[in-house]
Design a protein around this motif. Sequence first.
Motif, PDB file in Angstrom:
ATOM      1  N   GLU A  82       1.231   4.215  -2.832  1.00 10.24           N
ATOM      2  CA  GLU A  82       1.085   5.622  -2.428  1.00 10.24           C
ATOM      3  C   GLU A  82       2.292   6.443  -2.857  1.00 10.24           C
ATOM      4  O   GLU A  82       2.141   7.544  -3.416  1.00 10.24           O
ATOM      5  CB  GLU A  82       0.908   5.701  -0.912  1.00 10.24           C
ATOM      6  CG  GLU A  82       0.781   7.115  -0.371  1.00 10.24           C
ATOM      7  CD  GLU A  82       0.695   7.155   1.147  1.00 10.24           C
ATOM      8  OE1 GLU A  82       0.968   8.219   1.724  1.00 10.24           O
ATOM      9  OE2 GLU A  82       0.358   6.117   1.756  1.00 10.24           O
ATOM     10  N   GLN A  83       3.495   5.933  -2.619  1.00 10.96           N
ATOM     11  CA  GLN A  83       4.711   6.658  -2.978  1.00 10.96           C
ATOM     12  C   GLN A  83       4.840   6.818  -4.488  1.00 10.96           C
ATOM     13  O   GLN A  83       5.334   7.842  -4.983  1.00 10.96           O
ATOM     14  CB  GLN A  83       5.946   5.943  -2.416  1.00 10.96           C
ATOM     15  CG  GLN A  83       6.066   5.946  -0.901  1.00 10.96           C
ATOM     16  CD  GLN A  83       6.202   7.353  -0.353  1.00 10.96           C
ATOM     17  OE1 GLN A  83       7.069   8.116  -0.748  1.00 10.96           O
ATOM     18  NE2 GLN A  83       5.310   7.709   0.570  1.00 10.96           N
TER      19      GLN A  83
ATOM     20  N   GLU B 210       0.837  -1.201   0.000  1.00 15.55           N
ATOM     21  CA  GLU B 210       0.000   0.000   0.000  1.00 15.55           C
ATOM     22  C   GLU B 210       0.876   1.256   0.000  1.00 15.55           C
ATOM     23  O   GLU B 210       0.606   2.233  -0.710  1.00 15.55           O
ATOM     24  CB  GLU B 210      -0.920   0.005   1.220  1.00 15.55           C
ATOM     25  CG  GLU B 210      -2.074  -0.987   1.155  1.00 15.55           C
ATOM     26  CD  GLU B 210      -2.903  -0.994   2.428  1.00 15.55           C
ATOM     27  OE1 GLU B 210      -2.377  -0.524   3.479  1.00 15.55           O
ATOM     28  OE2 GLU B 210      -4.058  -1.465   2.385  1.00 15.55           O
ATOM     29  N   HIS B 211       1.915   1.210   0.815  1.00 19.31           N
ATOM     30  CA  HIS B 211       2.852   2.331   0.886  1.00 19.31           C
ATOM     31  C   HIS B 211       3.560   2.521  -0.449  1.00 19.31           C
ATOM     32  O   HIS B 211       3.772   3.662  -0.903  1.00 19.31           O
ATOM     33  CB  HIS B 211       3.876   2.073   1.997  1.00 19.31           C
ATOM     34  CG  HIS B 211       4.898   3.158   2.163  1.00 19.31           C
ATOM     35  ND1 HIS B 211       4.600   4.394   2.673  1.00 19.31           N
ATOM     36  CD2 HIS B 211       6.225   3.192   1.861  1.00 19.31           C
ATOM     37  CE1 HIS B 211       5.677   5.152   2.704  1.00 19.31           C
ATOM     38  NE2 HIS B 211       6.681   4.442   2.203  1.00 19.31           N
TER      39      HIS B 211
ATOM     40  N   THR C 221      -1.598  -3.941  -6.663  1.00 19.63           N
ATOM     41  CA  THR C 221      -2.916  -4.091  -6.028  1.00 19.63           C
ATOM     42  C   THR C 221      -3.391  -5.537  -6.100  1.00 19.63           C
ATOM     43  O   THR C 221      -3.957  -6.067  -5.130  1.00 19.63           O
ATOM     44  CB  THR C 221      -3.943  -3.171  -6.710  1.00 19.63           C
ATOM     45  OG1 THR C 221      -3.513  -1.802  -6.578  1.00 19.63           O
ATOM     46  CG2 THR C 221      -5.318  -3.316  -6.066  1.00 19.63           C
TER      47      THR C 221
ATOM     48  N   ARG D 141       0.871  -0.192 -10.708  1.00 19.82           N
ATOM     49  CA  ARG D 141       0.001   0.012  -9.553  1.00 19.82           C
ATOM     50  C   ARG D 141      -1.113  -1.043  -9.523  1.00 19.82           C
ATOM     51  O   ARG D 141      -1.474  -1.547  -8.460  1.00 19.82           O
ATOM     52  CB  ARG D 141      -0.576   1.422  -9.569  1.00 19.82           C
ATOM     53  CG  ARG D 141       0.403   2.476  -9.057  1.00 19.82           C
ATOM     54  CD  ARG D 141      -0.245   3.839  -8.904  1.00 19.82           C
ATOM     55  NE  ARG D 141      -0.339   4.519 -10.181  1.00 19.82           N
ATOM     56  CZ  ARG D 141       0.616   5.342 -10.660  1.00 19.82           C
ATOM     57  NH1 ARG D 141       1.718   5.531  -9.966  1.00 19.82           N
ATOM     58  NH2 ARG D 141       0.451   5.946 -11.823  1.00 19.82           N
TER      59      ARG D 141
ATOM     60  N   GLN E  32       2.719   7.473  -6.579  1.00 16.55           N
ATOM     61  CA  GLN E  32       1.834   8.503  -7.111  1.00 16.55           C
ATOM     62  C   GLN E  32       2.423   9.909  -7.009  1.00 16.55           C
ATOM     63  O   GLN E  32       1.840  10.868  -7.528  1.00 16.55           O
ATOM     64  CB  GLN E  32       0.478   8.434  -6.386  1.00 16.55           C
ATOM     65  CG  GLN E  32      -0.281   7.145  -6.687  1.00 16.55           C
ATOM     66  CD  GLN E  32      -1.510   6.947  -5.815  1.00 16.55           C
ATOM     67  OE1 GLN E  32      -1.596   7.513  -4.725  1.00 16.55           O
ATOM     68  NE2 GLN E  32      -2.457   6.152  -6.283  1.00 16.55           N
ATOM     69  N   GLN E  33       3.579  10.020  -6.355  1.00 16.76           N
ATOM     70  CA  GLN E  33       4.247  11.313  -6.294  1.00 16.76           C
ATOM     71  C   GLN E  33       4.865  11.624  -7.657  1.00 16.76           C
ATOM     72  O   GLN E  33       5.367  10.722  -8.337  1.00 16.76           O
ATOM     73  CB  GLN E  33       5.339  11.308  -5.225  1.00 16.76           C
ATOM     74  CG  GLN E  33       4.832  11.075  -3.809  1.00 16.76           C
ATOM     75  CD  GLN E  33       5.921  11.306  -2.785  1.00 16.76           C
ATOM     76  OE1 GLN E  33       6.308  12.431  -2.503  1.00 16.76           O
ATOM     77  NE2 GLN E  33       6.431  10.211  -2.225  1.00 16.76           N
TER      78      GLN E  33
END
Length: 285
Positions: free
Chosen positions: A195-196, A191-192, A277, A273, A198-199
């Motif tokens: 999230e990262q 998950e992390h 998932t 991604r 997407q920067q």
Amino acid sequence: MASNVNPTVRRRRLGQELRRLRELKGMTAEEVAERLLVSQSKISRLENGRRSISQRDVRDLCGVYEVEDHRIVDSLMQMAKDSRQQGWWHAFGDIPYSVYIGLETDAASLRVYEPQVVPGLLQTRRYAEALITGALPESSPADIEKRVNVRARRQDRIKDADQPLRLWAVIDEAALRRVVGDKQLMIEQLEHLVEQSQQPHVTVQVLPFDMGAHPGISGHYAILEFPDASDSSVVYIEGVTSDLYLEKPNDVQRYSVMYEHLRAQALNADQTRQFITDVMKDYAR
């Protein structure tokens, strides 16, 4: 230490300048060593930035190279002084890969290929702790905590609001499938990772098993590039007892071409991604 002084980078810049002065003089490292009554290996270590350079070393070398411009000598002496100061990582004591940390701290971009684990800059604290505990079973709890804290501190580079590190990571599917800690920990880590990714300054690509053989099959490596044009790019290859740093243009170019092939074979950012998932769903079953 002043925040804008990186001792590792100062040593590299100073070493490059000393090499340039030697070559302008038409001398070999062996000839310089004979003049100063030191070993040739010392001259080589000074020039490649792997050894601290004292102001006395600079003075002696400038004498051999007959540098008459006092401004040049003063500048080199100041660089030598700066190179002996301590970076933030020295506060943690003896860190085996401190040279790499110094380079990473000053880098503008980092391209990394990881075949086995999630890259350190993208690890959660719990994942890092479990990983280090498993990789170094004889380490004390205090040493493990120190290593985790250093890893967390390194991640400040991609959190920097003004000048974040441009990170591009190609990760083998094996890194996602290898259960570090337990399945819940892996879900948190993945998950992390999503999230990262997407920067805007972080790109993550997964290289699935079904891609078969690829240029990174021989193992992990990283390519560091720096904001100052005078600082040559570096290829970093981590070893068990020692690390390898490649700076020759031909070596850097070869690894850069290999990395382009890896990026071309890997899933793109969006596909990655989705892939991560799907792996998370497998862990949740």
